[in-house]
Design an enzyme around this catalytic site. Structure first.
Site: not given
Ligand code: LMR
Length: 337
Positions: A47, A103, A117, A136, A164, A167, A192
């Protein structure tokens, strides 16, 4: 002698390890959730300087938990020490978007993190290191990592869309009132992000009378084409709204699922979703890190070939590919500065 039969430990690097995903992930890895109940592990936790003490605290707790499989813990802010010998690298660290930020600024911060990295991994990780990017923008961070670690095989660099995928399984299971374990072969295509395409056209449910397709069982086609898709696409944001923090236990669990299936293989007759380097399959531009349906065997993933794609799916698959192309050019423009 049974003692001599113990496997050699696998070195697992976790970046951003003092954060909330890291805190959920480290004990899962140490318990064998990621690599199996007979696989000893050594954790390398990285970290940044401001999190140094918190990271030391996580190390203290890992020692206190006396995990039988945990053969060593390195907690460090030195990227070279962290990457040295890594067999598996789970990249959770990154720069999170703060309110009001452009962004482009966020991208630029992540591009420099992932570039640095990549070089450390390339020089110090095991030659066949498997990399999973969680932070992300996950697909594009993985793309940058791939560009700057040319000696790591392209197939070894992936990003997380299993969250995802899981989910989507969860939503179908809730809707039908069936066990989540009986639902299989959903697909997450693409990024994602909220443009991802959760696709159930090939998904099935195991019932008393055999395998039934999800689209037959859910007669409300409109739900599948609208609410189901947006719920999965926006689930991350929905969690942040209620928890005031992003998903952590589900993200950590999905990261374990991703690596476990990659290393130990997907169960017979099922596939999963992984963000991988496109080879041009399904008309997705080669070289993009895009989520596909994959099966895994002998430590290698392969894109599931030959699935029928209807017009509805095609449009959605292309939309998320377009977003990834845009992210790619944004990342490249950051590199030029
Ligand atoms: C998620 O899918 O839970 C994360 O990518 C959301 C985020 O913006 O951290």
């Amino acid at each position: 002698n049974l003692l001599n039969m113990e496997k050699d430990p696998v070195i697992v690097l976790v970046t951003g390890a003092a954060g909330q995903i890291g805190y959920a992930l480290a004990p899962m890895i140490a318990r064998g959730v990621m690599l199996g109940p007979d696989q000893p592990v050594i954790l390398h936790m990285l970290d940044i300087e401001p999190s140094k003490e918190a990271l030391e605290g996580v190390k203290m707790e890992l020692i206190d938990a006396a995990f039988p499989l945990l053969k060593g813990v390195v907690a460090t802010t030195d990227v070279v020490e962290a990457c040295t010998g890594a067999d598996i690298a789970v990249m959770v660290g990154g720069f999170r978007r703060k309110e009001g930020m452009e962004r482009k600024n966020v991208m630029s911060k992540n591009v420099s993190i992932y570039k640095a990295q990549a070089s450390a991994l390339e020089e110090h990780a095991a030659a066949n290191c498997k990399v999973l990017v969680v932070a992300n923008p996950a697909n594009t961070n993985a793309l940058v990592l791939k560009e700057f670690a040319p000696s790591i095989p392209e197939k070894n660099i992936t990003c997380l869309t299993r969250l995802d995928h899981n989910r989507a399984l969860g939503q179908i299971s809730e809707k039908l009132g069936v066990q989540v374990n009986d639902v299989k072969n959903v697909i997450i295509w693409g990024n994602h992000s909220s443009t991802q395409y959760p696709d159930v056209s090939h998904a099935t449910v195991t019932t008393n009378s055999g395998e039934m397709s999800v689209s037959k069982l859910i007669s409300n086609d409109q739900w599948l084409k609208t609410q189901f898709i947006t719920t999965v696409q926006q689930r991350g944001a929905a969690i942040i709204k209620v928890r005031k923090l992003s998903s952590a236990l589900s993200a950590a669990s999905a990261a374990c699922d991703h690596i476990r299936d990659w290393v130990l293989g997907t169960p017979q007759g099922t596939w999963t979703s992984m963000g991988v380097c496109s080879d041009g399959s399904y008309g997705i531009p080669a070289g993009l890190i895009y989520s596909f349906p994959v099966t895994c065997a002998k430590g290698e993933w392969s894109i599931v070939p030959g699935l029928k794609i209807d017009e509805f799916s095609r449009t959605k698959m292309d939309a998320t590919a377009n977003e990834l192309m845009e992210e790619k050019s944004l990342a490249y423009s950051c590199l030029e500065e």
